[in-house]
Design a protein around this motif. Structure first.
Motif, PDB file in Angstrom:
ATOM      1  N   SER A 184      20.033  24.321   3.491  1.00  0.00           N
ATOM      2  CA  SER A 184      18.843  24.455   2.770  1.00  0.00           C
ATOM      3  C   SER A 184      18.190  23.464   2.368  1.00  0.00           C
ATOM      4  O   SER A 184      16.847  23.640   2.408  1.00  0.00           O
ATOM      5  CB  SER A 184      19.275  25.681   1.723  1.00  0.00           C
ATOM      6  N   GLY A 187      15.805  22.027   5.075  1.00  0.00           N
ATOM      7  CA  GLY A 187      14.993  22.822   5.391  1.00  0.00           C
ATOM      8  C   GLY A 187      15.378  23.704   6.535  1.00  0.00           C
ATOM      9  O   GLY A 187      14.354  24.210   7.232  1.00  0.00           O
ATOM     10  N   GLY A 189      16.120  27.219   8.354  1.00  0.00           N
ATOM     11  CA  GLY A 189      16.218  28.670   8.338  1.00  0.00           C
ATOM     12  C   GLY A 189      17.504  29.400   8.445  1.00  0.00           C
ATOM     13  O   GLY A 189      18.634  28.851   8.998  1.00  0.00           O
ATOM     14  N   LYS A 190      17.225  30.713   8.235  1.00  0.00           N
ATOM     15  CA  LYS A 190      18.744  31.780   8.493  1.00  0.00           C
ATOM     16  C   LYS A 190      19.214  31.259   9.982  1.00  0.00           C
ATOM     17  O   LYS A 190      20.324  31.592  10.101  1.00  0.00           O
ATOM     18  CB  LYS A 190      18.180  33.039   8.174  1.00  0.00           C
ATOM     19  N   ARG A 192      18.798  28.991  12.046  1.00  0.00           N
ATOM     20  CA  ARG A 192      19.375  27.704  12.120  1.00  0.00           C
ATOM     21  C   ARG A 192      20.777  27.635  11.529  1.00  0.00           C
ATOM     22  O   ARG A 192      21.788  27.234  12.180  1.00  0.00           O
ATOM     23  CB  ARG A 192      18.597  26.678  11.869  1.00  0.00           C
ATOM     24  N   LYS A 193      20.958  28.275  10.522  1.00  0.00           N
ATOM     25  CA  LYS A 193      22.016  28.319   9.740  1.00  0.00           C
ATOM     26  C   LYS A 193      23.239  28.874  10.503  1.00  0.00           C
ATOM     27  O   LYS A 193      24.300  28.469  10.638  1.00  0.00           O
ATOM     28  CB  LYS A 193      21.801  28.652   8.476  1.00  0.00           C
TER      29      LYS A 193
END
Length: 292
Positions: A184, A187, A189-190, A192-193
């Motif tokens: 996070s 930077g 996002g959901k 990519r996580k």
């Protein structure tokens, strides 16, 4: 000291030898015989295996149906179980109740009662067609139609995702939250996580569920036997049903034993292939990366 240990494990050891190892050895021997339960086994060598591969069209049909069932049901079950596990991996009030309610159907998912209910739901006058009729849609005989009958069994198997979901949920809870926090800050996002953290860290659990799913799907029997009886026109005639009928309908125990050993060889081969392929996508944190 060693004797005391053997005494303590003797109940399990006897059970393993008498109820597991001995039946396996007997089955292997009977696969080379002609045996009808009513008469003594007659040694026929490799004739059972030769007949299966050379002249039994039903073997090819049942195997193709089973492979098709496995090809669709296993990925769908993994996908939905992971999706639900991620949805339940929240620190919300009453989440334990939701987890229990979603897992509960898996306790009875493989029962005869559920299979009978599924048959009523997807029958020509079943609940599914009644719901479709509310929207002016003409339903079909989902079970009696060769184009859709196998799909109903795949859907039932996918619905029985409770145990797989619990394993995924346990794996999700083992992922360090610091990884998500660091992502996070960078930077991420959901999505990519999920791709760069969740999937790699969850890959051992995914691999475990994949192997269990393949083994379980190849053994599917109850749903096909109760819901469709292998029909229509053998569109749901899975391998386990073919084996069952050879053994307990035609009393060809030697032939059925050969079928069982062929199934074991197929599952073992697929498991070996998956273990070999796992080195390219399964991530083990203790080894600093993928398997070697």
């Amino acid at each position: 000291m060693n004797l005391a240990g053997y005494i303590f494990i003797s109940p399990w050891l006897l059970g393993f030898l008498l109820l597991t190892l001995w039946p396996i050895a007997q089955s292997f021997y009977l696969s080379f015989t002609e045996y009808s339960l009513l008469e003594s086994p007659v040694w026929v060598g490799a004739d059972n295996y030769r007949n299966i591969f050379a002249s039994d069209a039903t073997f090819t049909k049942s195997l193709s149906v089973t492979f098709l069932f496995v090809l669709f049901s296993v990925p769908l079950k993994l996908f939905f179980s992971l999706l639900v596990a991620m949805a339940l991996n929240k620190n919300l009030r009453g989440m334990d109740v939701y987890r229990t309610a979603i897992y509960f159907p898996s306790l009875i998912g493989g029962s005869i009662a559920v299979a009978a209910l599924w048959r009523n739901m997807f029958g020509l006058d079943g609940y599914i067609n009644q719901v479709l009729a509310w929207f002016g849609i003409q339903g079909v005989g989902w079970i009696s139609n060769p184009d859709t009958s196998l799909g109903t069994l795949i859907l039932l198997n996918t619905w029985q995702f409770g145990s797989t979901m619990v394993i995924f949920l346990a794996g999700l809870k083992q992922i360090p939250q610091e990884l998500y926090e660091s992502a996070s800050v960078d930077g991420a996002g959901k999505f990519r996580k999920f791709v760069n953290i969740t999937l790699p860290m969850l890959s051992p659990v995914m691999f475990f569920n994949l192997i269990l799913g393949i083994i379980g799907s190849f053994q599917t029997f109850t749903s096909a036997f109760i819901i469709t009886k292998g029909g229509p026109v053998n569109s749901t005639y899975v391998y386990a049903m073919f084996l069952y009928e050879k053994a307990f309908k035609h009393y060809q125990m030697g032939y059925a034993s050969a079928l069982a050993w062929i199934l074991l060889a197929i599952v073992a081969l697929l498991t070996m292939i998956n273990f070999f392929a796992s080195r390219y996508w399964v991530f083990y944190e203790s080894e600093g990366g993928r398997t070697k």
